[in-house]
Design a protein around this motif. Sequence first.
Motif, PDB file in Angstrom:
ATOM      1  N   MET A  65      14.414  -1.558  25.962  1.00 43.26           N
ATOM      2  CA  MET A  65      15.342  -0.275  24.703  1.00 43.26           C
ATOM      3  C   MET A  65      16.329  -0.595  24.034  1.00 43.26           C
ATOM      4  N   THR A  66      15.953  -0.856  22.481  1.00 38.31           N
ATOM      5  CA  THR A  66      16.701  -1.359  21.931  1.00 38.31           C
ATOM      6  C   THR A  66      17.854  -0.795  21.690  1.00 38.31           C
ATOM      7  N   PRO A  67      19.038  -1.288  21.477  1.00 39.45           N
ATOM      8  CA  PRO A  67      20.645  -0.730  21.693  1.00 39.45           C
ATOM      9  C   PRO A  67      20.818  -0.213  19.990  1.00 39.45           C
ATOM     10  N   SER A  68      21.530   0.995  19.573  1.00 37.32           N
ATOM     11  CA  SER A  68      21.743   1.465  18.695  1.00 37.32           C
ATOM     12  C   SER A  68      22.530   0.841  17.780  1.00 37.32           C
ATOM     13  N   PRO A  69      21.596   0.810  16.381  1.00 37.81           N
ATOM     14  CA  PRO A  69      23.482  -0.750  15.295  1.00 37.81           C
ATOM     15  C   PRO A  69      24.032   0.686  15.514  1.00 37.81           C
ATOM     16  N   TRP A  70      23.990   2.157  15.485  1.00 41.11           N
ATOM     17  CA  TRP A  70      24.290   2.750  14.970  1.00 41.11           C
ATOM     18  C   TRP A  70      26.127   2.963  15.624  1.00 41.11           C
ATOM     19  N   PRO A  71      27.353   2.571  15.344  1.00 37.73           N
ATOM     20  CA  PRO A  71      28.106   3.057  16.600  1.00 37.73           C
ATOM     21  C   PRO A  71      29.438   4.373  16.662  1.00 37.73           C
ATOM     22  N   LEU A  72      28.249   4.676  17.094  1.00 35.96           N
ATOM     23  CA  LEU A  72      28.731   6.172  17.775  1.00 35.96           C
ATOM     24  C   LEU A  72      29.751   6.598  18.230  1.00 35.96           C
ATOM     25  N   ARG A  73      30.861   7.347  18.397  1.00 34.39           N
ATOM     26  CA  ARG A  73      32.175   7.618  18.846  1.00 34.39           C
ATOM     27  C   ARG A  73      32.079   8.723  20.030  1.00 34.39           C
ATOM     28  N   PRO A  74      32.219   8.498  20.639  1.00 35.30           N
ATOM     29  CA  PRO A  74      32.877   9.563  22.113  1.00 35.30           C
ATOM     30  C   PRO A  74      32.513  10.976  21.792  1.00 35.30           C
ATOM     31  N   GLY A  75      30.998  12.105  21.874  1.00 29.86           N
ATOM     32  CA  GLY A  75      31.035  13.309  21.407  1.00 29.86           C
ATOM     33  C   GLY A  75      30.601  13.156  20.155  1.00 29.86           C
ATOM     34  N   GLU A  76      30.091  12.268  19.349  1.00 29.89           N
ATOM     35  CA  GLU A  76      29.617  12.214  18.325  1.00 29.89           C
ATOM     36  C   GLU A  76      27.483  12.242  18.994  1.00 29.89           C
ATOM     37  N   THR A  77      27.407  13.230  18.161  1.00 34.26           N
ATOM     38  CA  THR A  77      25.805  13.000  18.190  1.00 34.26           C
ATOM     39  C   THR A  77      24.996  12.668  17.041  1.00 34.26           C
ATOM     40  N   LEU A  78      23.802  11.851  17.262  1.00 31.49           N
ATOM     41  CA  LEU A  78      22.618  11.364  15.618  1.00 31.49           C
ATOM     42  C   LEU A  78      21.758  12.587  15.495  1.00 31.49           C
ATOM     43  N   LEU A  79      22.225  13.435  14.510  1.00 29.75           N
ATOM     44  CA  LEU A  79      21.382  14.728  13.954  1.00 29.75           C
ATOM     45  C   LEU A  79      20.120  13.884  12.994  1.00 29.75           C
ATOM     46  N   TRP A  80      19.942  13.215  12.063  1.00 33.33           N
ATOM     47  CA  TRP A  80      19.458  12.083  10.857  1.00 33.33           C
ATOM     48  C   TRP A  80      19.310  10.643  11.313  1.00 33.33           C
ATOM     49  N   GLU A  81      18.261  10.134  11.246  1.00 33.14           N
ATOM     50  CA  GLU A  81      17.882   8.580  10.291  1.00 33.14           C
ATOM     51  C   GLU A  81      17.139   8.327   9.613  1.00 33.14           C
ATOM     52  N   GLY A  82      16.890   7.512   8.996  1.00 28.88           N
ATOM     53  CA  GLY A  82      15.786   7.254   7.425  1.00 28.88           C
ATOM     54  C   GLY A  82      15.346   6.535   6.933  1.00 28.88           C
ATOM     55  N   ALA A  83      15.180   6.097   6.261  1.00 34.74           N
ATOM     56  CA  ALA A  83      15.194   4.435   5.253  1.00 34.74           C
ATOM     57  C   ALA A  83      15.070   4.989   3.569  1.00 34.74           C
ATOM     58  N   PRO A  84      15.105   4.017   2.626  1.00 28.21           N
ATOM     59  CA  PRO A  84      14.570   4.454   1.297  1.00 28.21           C
ATOM     60  C   PRO A  84      13.310   4.753   1.473  1.00 28.21           C
ATOM     61  N   ALA A  85      12.423   5.866   0.475  1.00 27.19           N
ATOM     62  CA  ALA A  85      11.116   5.414   0.233  1.00 27.19           C
ATOM     63  C   ALA A  85      10.586   4.799  -0.323  1.00 27.19           C
ATOM     64  N   PRO A  86       9.715   3.691   0.579  1.00 28.34           N
ATOM     65  CA  PRO A  86       9.286   2.485  -0.536  1.00 28.34           C
ATOM     66  C   PRO A  86       8.657   2.823  -2.453  1.00 28.34           C
TER      67      PRO A  86
END
Length: 183
Positions: free
Chosen positions: A1-22
């Motif tokens: 499993m690749t590590p997440s590029p997002w430096p989340l702090r303790p207690g912080e939850t990822l809600l959404w990930e995305g990219a610009p529409a091509p």
Amino acid sequence: MTPSPWPLRPGETLLWEGAPAPGFHQRGKRLFLMVFGLPFLLIGIAVFFTGLHQLTQAASSSEAGLAVFFAAFGLPFLGLGGFLVFGPLVEARTASRYIRYALSTRAAYVLRTGPFPSLKVYPILPATALELEPGRLAGSVWLHARLERDSDGDLGTTRSGFENIADAEKVFLMIRELQDKAG
């Protein structure tokens, strides 16, 4: 499993990930730049190749030097015209490859990879100015705006956020919910 590029702090939850529409977004602005750059490109090509042609016809070193100067004079026009004409096409193909967005319970993240890498974090606060800019194929959610002076000294607004994402309305509503919970 690749590590997440997002430096989340303790207690912080990822809600959404995305990219610009091509694709080719903001067609009017892009087409204007392309049409504006076309004369620069054509003049650059004409001056450059005229200089090269004169170089082949030069009878003396001074004529050859003038021909080289003439060809070199066309290069900035060629470069600027090429950038304005082909830049929007390259950006349309590569933006979705080099930019990633994420929304957590505390902040918005904009990760740029490629030639100029960066990670920008915008905290989600009740006072965060939020703007939804719907588009035909994709919309933008602006989270941050600041006034900046350009090279002429004129003030202009620079906006940051999630640009050209397919689910802009959904992300906008998620951020509004986060603001309501925090406030």
